[in-house]
Design an enzyme around this catalytic site. Structure first.
Site, short mmCIF file in Angstrom:
data_model
loop_
_atom_site.label_atom_id
_atom_site.label_comp_id
_atom_site.label_asym_id
_atom_site.label_seq_id
_atom_site.Cartn_x
_atom_site.Cartn_y
_atom_site.Cartn_z
N GLU A 1 11.20 -4.31 5.70
CA GLU A 1 10.19 -3.72 6.59
C GLU A 1 10.57 -3.83 8.07
OE1 GLU A 1 8.04 -1.92 5.37
OE2 GLU A 1 7.36 -2.68 3.45
N TYR B 1 0.82 -1.22 0.00
CA TYR B 1 0.00 0.00 0.00
C TYR B 1 0.85 1.26 0.00
CZ TYR B 1 1.40 -0.46 4.82
OH TYR B 1 2.16 -0.61 5.95
N GLY B 2 2.19 1.14 0.07
CA GLY B 2 3.04 2.31 0.23
C GLY B 2 4.09 2.44 -0.85
N THR B 3 5.34 2.54 -0.44
CA THR B 3 6.43 2.84 -1.36
C THR B 3 6.80 1.67 -2.27
OG1 THR B 3 8.20 2.16 0.17
CG2 THR B 3 7.40 4.45 0.32
N LEU B 4 6.18 0.50 -2.08
CA LEU B 4 6.44 -0.65 -2.95
C LEU B 4 5.46 -0.73 -4.12
CD1 LEU B 4 7.19 -3.23 -0.12
CD2 LEU B 4 8.85 -2.32 -1.76
#
Length: 195
Positions: A120, A45-48
């Site tokens: 992570e 849901y983020g920087t990936l």
């Protein structure tokens, strides 16, 4: 005082999967652990995500094999905040608070999953949990029979969220979609190098 509850606490682990990596690294010191060949569904849901600064880890093959499978939304609501000195997206493990979170579904091998655990900082910062995701778009051109949404249009996926956060993060804006390059007026992510 020693109690049965404290003894069981040593044996029983919280419902995340990252503690296993400590065991796996010990096994690797004495010989390569056999690969299960199993592929894992992961919801990011983020920087990936596509178009974000760390997306290349998901698809370039340098850290393991990953393949984009579609878009989804968490079935539960969570608070997604942007915090810390690097403006990192944090999904707080507080189900029912916040929004249903938009993201992407990937199929990854064990090697990439292990890299994602390290990336992570799992389990120290984020914890990897299984959550149900509502599939919004499904790219099944290379679909494997065992990887498809259930009849209700949902799929179980690993997701990295955290139970460790600053109390004042609950006062930050909650987002349903992370994209600091879009029109969301989100703080810009400060890139960090993967270990």
């Amino acid at each position: 005082m020693f109690s049965l509850r404290s003894a069981l606490g040593i044996i029983i682990r919280p419902p995340n999967h990252c503690w296993q990596k400590k065991i796996d690294s010990t096994i690797r010191r004495f010989g390569k652990a056999p690969s299960s060949g199993k592929m894992n569904t992961v919801f990011v849901y983020g920087t990936l995500k596509k178009g974000q600064p760390n997306h290349h880890y998901m698809i370039d093959g340098s850290k393991g094999s990953g393949m984009y499978y579609g878009k989804g939304r968490t079935q539960q609501k969570y608070p997604l905040v942007i915090a810390g000195k690097n403006n990192i997206p944090f999904l707080l493990n507080l189900p029912t608070i916040g929004h249903k979170i938009l993201g992407e579904i990937y199929l990854v091998d064990d090697q990439l999953l292990e890299f994602l655990d390290e990336f992570e900082n799992c389990p120290d910062v984020y914890q990897r949990n299984s959550v149900r995701v509502q599939v919004l778009e499904w790219d099944n051109k290379d679909s494997k029979p065992d990887v498809k949404p259930d009849e209700d249009g949902t799929l179980m996926c690993f997701l990295y969220n955290t139970k460790f956060y600053e109390e004042d993060w609950l006062n930050l804006p909650y987002y349903d979609d992370y994209d600091p390059f879009g029109n969301h007026e989100q703080p810009k992510y400060i890139l960090r190098e993967a270990r």
